[in-house]
Design a protein around this motif. Structure first.
Motif, PDB file in Angstrom:
ATOM      1  N   VAL A 241       0.823  -0.867  -0.141  1.00 57.42           N
ATOM      2  CA  VAL A 241       0.141  -0.005  -0.165  1.00 57.42           C
ATOM      3  C   VAL A 241       1.187   0.754  -0.124  1.00 57.42           C
ATOM      4  N   ARG A 242       0.707   2.210  -1.074  1.00 48.73           N
ATOM      5  CA  ARG A 242       1.295   3.680  -1.021  1.00 48.73           C
ATOM      6  C   ARG A 242       0.467   4.709  -0.454  1.00 48.73           C
ATOM      7  N   LEU A 243       0.788   5.139   0.662  1.00 46.81           N
ATOM      8  CA  LEU A 243       0.311   6.003   1.149  1.00 46.81           C
ATOM      9  C   LEU A 243       0.712   7.390   0.783  1.00 46.81           C
ATOM     10  N   ASN A 244       0.126   8.783   0.180  1.00 37.14           N
ATOM     11  CA  ASN A 244       0.589   9.493   1.173  1.00 37.14           C
ATOM     12  C   ASN A 244      -0.396  10.571   2.332  1.00 37.14           C
ATOM     13  N   ILE A 245       0.254  11.418   2.987  1.00 37.48           N
ATOM     14  CA  ILE A 245      -0.008  11.524   4.371  1.00 37.48           C
ATOM     15  C   ILE A 245      -0.064  13.436   4.364  1.00 37.48           C
ATOM     16  N   GLY A 246      -1.084  13.855   4.018  1.00 38.91           N
ATOM     17  CA  GLY A 246      -1.037  15.671   4.089  1.00 38.91           C
ATOM     18  C   GLY A 246       0.247  15.293   2.503  1.00 38.91           C
ATOM     19  N   GLY A 247       0.943  15.106   2.218  1.00 38.23           N
ATOM     20  CA  GLY A 247       2.042  15.016   0.834  1.00 38.23           C
ATOM     21  C   GLY A 247       2.630  14.382   0.833  1.00 38.23           C
ATOM     22  N   LYS A 248       3.072  13.302   2.757  1.00 40.51           N
ATOM     23  CA  LYS A 248       4.581  12.449   3.119  1.00 40.51           C
ATOM     24  C   LYS A 248       4.074  11.398   2.641  1.00 40.51           C
ATOM     25  N   LYS A 249       4.778  10.414   1.703  1.00 40.41           N
ATOM     26  CA  LYS A 249       4.645   9.756   1.083  1.00 40.41           C
ATOM     27  C   LYS A 249       5.477   8.084   1.712  1.00 40.41           C
ATOM     28  N   PHE A 250       4.994   7.401   2.218  1.00 37.63           N
ATOM     29  CA  PHE A 250       4.997   6.457   2.773  1.00 37.63           C
ATOM     30  C   PHE A 250       4.581   4.465   1.685  1.00 37.63           C
TER      31      PHE A 250
ATOM     32  N   VAL B 129      -2.949   6.786  -1.562  1.00 35.30           N
ATOM     33  CA  VAL B 129      -3.928   6.242  -0.703  1.00 35.30           C
ATOM     34  C   VAL B 129      -4.154   7.660  -0.616  1.00 35.30           C
ATOM     35  N   PHE B 130      -4.647   9.084  -0.575  1.00 35.64           N
ATOM     36  CA  PHE B 130      -4.172  10.086   0.110  1.00 35.64           C
ATOM     37  C   PHE B 130      -5.018  10.122   1.251  1.00 35.64           C
ATOM     38  N   VAL B 131      -4.391  10.499   2.465  1.00 39.55           N
ATOM     39  CA  VAL B 131      -5.362  10.883   3.405  1.00 39.55           C
ATOM     40  C   VAL B 131      -5.445  11.787   4.281  1.00 39.55           C
ATOM     41  N   ASP B 132      -5.731  12.708   4.561  1.00 39.49           N
ATOM     42  CA  ASP B 132      -5.561  14.815   4.939  1.00 39.49           C
ATOM     43  C   ASP B 132      -5.453  15.390   6.144  1.00 39.49           C
ATOM     44  N   ARG B 133      -3.797  14.832   5.990  1.00 38.96           N
ATOM     45  CA  ARG B 133      -3.653  14.426   7.754  1.00 38.96           C
ATOM     46  C   ARG B 133      -2.323  15.254   7.433  1.00 38.96           C
ATOM     47  N   ASP B 134      -1.919  15.434   8.681  1.00 42.22           N
ATOM     48  CA  ASP B 134      -0.308  15.978   9.177  1.00 42.22           C
ATOM     49  C   ASP B 134       0.203  14.905   9.312  1.00 42.22           C
ATOM     50  N   GLY B 135       1.405  14.759   8.114  1.00 39.58           N
ATOM     51  CA  GLY B 135       1.927  12.930   8.182  1.00 39.58           C
ATOM     52  C   GLY B 135       3.588  12.998   8.364  1.00 39.58           C
ATOM     53  N   THR B 136       4.073  14.350   9.116  1.00 39.86           N
ATOM     54  CA  THR B 136       4.779  14.532  10.354  1.00 39.86           C
ATOM     55  C   THR B 136       5.262  13.205  10.987  1.00 39.86           C
ATOM     56  N   TYR B 137       4.354  12.623  11.907  1.00 39.33           N
ATOM     57  CA  TYR B 137       4.561  12.043  13.153  1.00 39.33           C
ATOM     58  C   TYR B 137       4.307  10.406  12.627  1.00 39.33           C
ATOM     59  N   PHE B 138       3.836  10.122  11.467  1.00 41.97           N
ATOM     60  CA  PHE B 138       3.559   9.043  10.737  1.00 41.97           C
ATOM     61  C   PHE B 138       4.217   8.374  10.557  1.00 41.97           C
TER      62      PHE B 138
ATOM     63  N   GLU C 288       1.724  16.162  19.562  1.00 42.33           N
ATOM     64  CA  GLU C 288       1.432  15.514  18.284  1.00 42.33           C
ATOM     65  C   GLU C 288       1.037  14.048  17.712  1.00 42.33           C
ATOM     66  N   LEU C 289       1.953  13.268  18.497  1.00 44.74           N
ATOM     67  CA  LEU C 289       1.322  12.216  17.785  1.00 44.74           C
ATOM     68  C   LEU C 289       0.103  11.346  18.522  1.00 44.74           C
ATOM     69  N   LEU C 290       0.234  11.868  19.614  1.00 44.36           N
ATOM     70  CA  LEU C 290      -1.333  11.330  20.105  1.00 44.36           C
ATOM     71  C   LEU C 290      -2.585  12.097  19.393  1.00 44.36           C
ATOM     72  N   ARG C 291      -2.439  12.899  19.792  1.00 47.32           N
ATOM     73  CA  ARG C 291      -3.632  13.273  18.309  1.00 47.32           C
ATOM     74  C   ARG C 291      -3.933  12.627  17.215  1.00 47.32           C
ATOM     75  N   GLU C 292      -2.878  11.901  16.549  1.00 48.78           N
ATOM     76  CA  GLU C 292      -2.752  11.041  15.033  1.00 48.78           C
ATOM     77  C   GLU C 292      -3.588  10.038  15.648  1.00 48.78           C
ATOM     78  N   ALA C 293      -2.961   9.845  16.988  1.00 50.73           N
ATOM     79  CA  ALA C 293      -3.131   7.952  17.080  1.00 50.73           C
ATOM     80  C   ALA C 293      -4.497   8.384  17.908  1.00 50.73           C
ATOM     81  N   GLU C 294      -5.286   9.173  18.516  1.00 48.54           N
ATOM     82  CA  GLU C 294      -6.981   9.307  18.205  1.00 48.54           C
ATOM     83  C   GLU C 294      -7.493   9.409  17.156  1.00 48.54           C
TER      84      GLU C 294
END
Length: 302
Positions: A12-21, A56-65, A87-93
Motif C-alpha cells: 500500500v502506498r500512502l500519501n499523508i498530507g504530502g508525505k509518502k509512505f 491513497v491520500f489521507v488529509d492529515r499532517d504526515g510529520t508523525y505518521f 502531536e503524536l497522541l492527536r494523530e493516534a486519536e
C-alpha cells in the motif's frame, strides 16, 4: 480510482498530507484491528487512490505518521519530547489507535515519575535530614549531588543511585551502601570506616586517601577504582572485582581478599602484611615493592 485491497501482503502506498509512505495490508490491520486504518484496508470498503500516482491520500499532517507505522510494525512507543508526544497522541486519536494511545500515556507518566525521582533531594535537604537521629536514603536517586564534608555517619544509602556523587572528605563512618549504584562517585579522603558496600557498584570511583578500615566490600564491583594511599586495613574484599584497580601505596594489612579478582590491578608499594590471599590469582597483578610479610599466600598463583 476506487480500489479494494483483499490480499494481506498487498503493498500500500500512502500519501499523508504530502508525505509518502509504503507499507502492507498486514501492517495496517494486524496490531490495531479496531483502528480507522484497519477499517480502511480491511477489504470491506473501497479506497480512493490517486489515479496517476498510485497513492491513497489521507488529509492529515504526515510529520508523525512514520511513528504510527513503526508502532504498527513492532509495537514500540518512540522516545519523544513532551510536545511531540502531544502531536503524536492527536494523530493516534484520529486514527483510533487505542494501543498506541495507552502506550503514549504510559510513557508520559513514567517520564514524570523519573523527573520527580531525579530531583528528589538537594544538598540543603540532605543537611536538614541528617540533623535527625536515624537517617535513611534507601533507594533514592541522589545522582550528581555535592555531599562533600558532611557528617553522614550511620546513614543508610542502601539500594540508592549515587552516580557521580561528590563525597570528598565526608564522614561516612558505619554508613550503609548495600547494593548501591555509585559508579564514578568521589570518596577522596572520606572516612568510610566499617562501612558496608556489599554488592555495590563502584566502577570507576575515586577512593584515594579514604579511610576504609574494616569496611565490608564483599562482592562489590571495584573495576577501575582508585584506592591510592587508601587505608584498607582489615577490610573485607572477598570475591570483589578489582580488575584494573589502582591500589598503589594502599594499606591492606590484614585485609581479606579471598576470591577477589585482581587482573591488571596495581599494588605497587602496597602493604599486604598478614593479608589473606589464599588461592588468589596474582599473575597479572603488579606487586612491585609490595610488603607481603605474614600474608597467607597458600595456593596463590604468582
Amino acid at each position: 480510482m476506487n480500489l479494494n485491497f483483499n490480499t494481506s501482503s498487498s503493498v500500500v502506498r500512502l500519501n499523508i498530507g504530502g508525505k509518502k509512505f509504503c507499507t502492507t495490508i498486514d501492517t495496517l490491520t494486524q496490531r490495531e484491528p479496531d483502528s480507522m486504518l484497519a477499517a480502511m484496508f480491511s477489504g470491506r470498503h473501497a479506497v480512493h487512490q490517486e489515479s496517476d500516482k498510485g497513492y491513497v491520500f489521507v488529509d492529515r499532517d504526515g510529520t508523525y505518521f512514520r511513528h504510527i507505522l513503526n508502532w504498527l510494525r513492532d509495537g514500540v512507543v518512540p522516545t519523544l519530547k513532551d510536545s511531540e508526544y502531544s502531536e503524536l497522541l492527536r494523530e493516534a486519536e484520529y486514527f483510533q489507535l487505542l494501543g498506541l494511545i495507552d502506550g503514549i500515556k504510559a510513557s508520559l507518566i513514567k517520564r514524570k515519575e523519573d523527573e520527580e525521582m531525579s530531583t528528589e533531594l538537594k544538598r540543603i535537604d540532605i543537611i536538614k535530614c541528617i540533623q535527625s537521629e536515624r537517617v535513611r536514603f534507601r533507594g533514592l536517586n541522589l545522582s550528581g549531588l555535592d555531599l562533600s564534608k558532611l557528617d553522614l555517619s550511620f546513614v543508610d544509602f542502601s539500594y540508592a543511585c549515587l552516580r557521580n556523587v561528590f563525597f570528598s572528605r565526608a564522614n561516612l563512618q558505619c554508613a550503609k551502601f548495600r547494593d548501591v549504584d555509585a559508579e564514578a562517585s568521589i570518596f577522596h579522603n572520606a572516612t568510610l570506616r566499617e562501612c558496608e558496600f556489599t554488592g555495590a557498584n563502584l566502577r570507576g570511583a575515586l577512593l584515594a586517601g579514604a579511610n576504609l578500615q574494616s569496611a565490608n566490600l564483599q562482592d562489590a564491583c571495584l573495576v577501575d577504582c582508585s584506592f591510592c594511599g587508601a587505608d584498607l586495613r582489615s577490610a573485607h574484599l572477598q570475591t570483589a572485582d578489582l580488575t584494573n584497580a589502582n591500589l598503589e601505596g594502599a594499606n591492606l594489612e590484614g585485609a581479606n581478599l579471598k576470591g577477589a579478582k585482581l587482573t591488571n590491578a596495581n599494588l605497587k608499594g602496597a602493604n599486604l602484611q598478614r593479608a589473606y590471599l589464599r588461592h588468589v590469582n596474582l599473575r597479572d597483578t603488579d606487586l612491585e615493592g609490595a610488603k607481603l610479610d605474614g600474608a597467607n599466600l597458600l595456593g596463590a598463583i604468582r
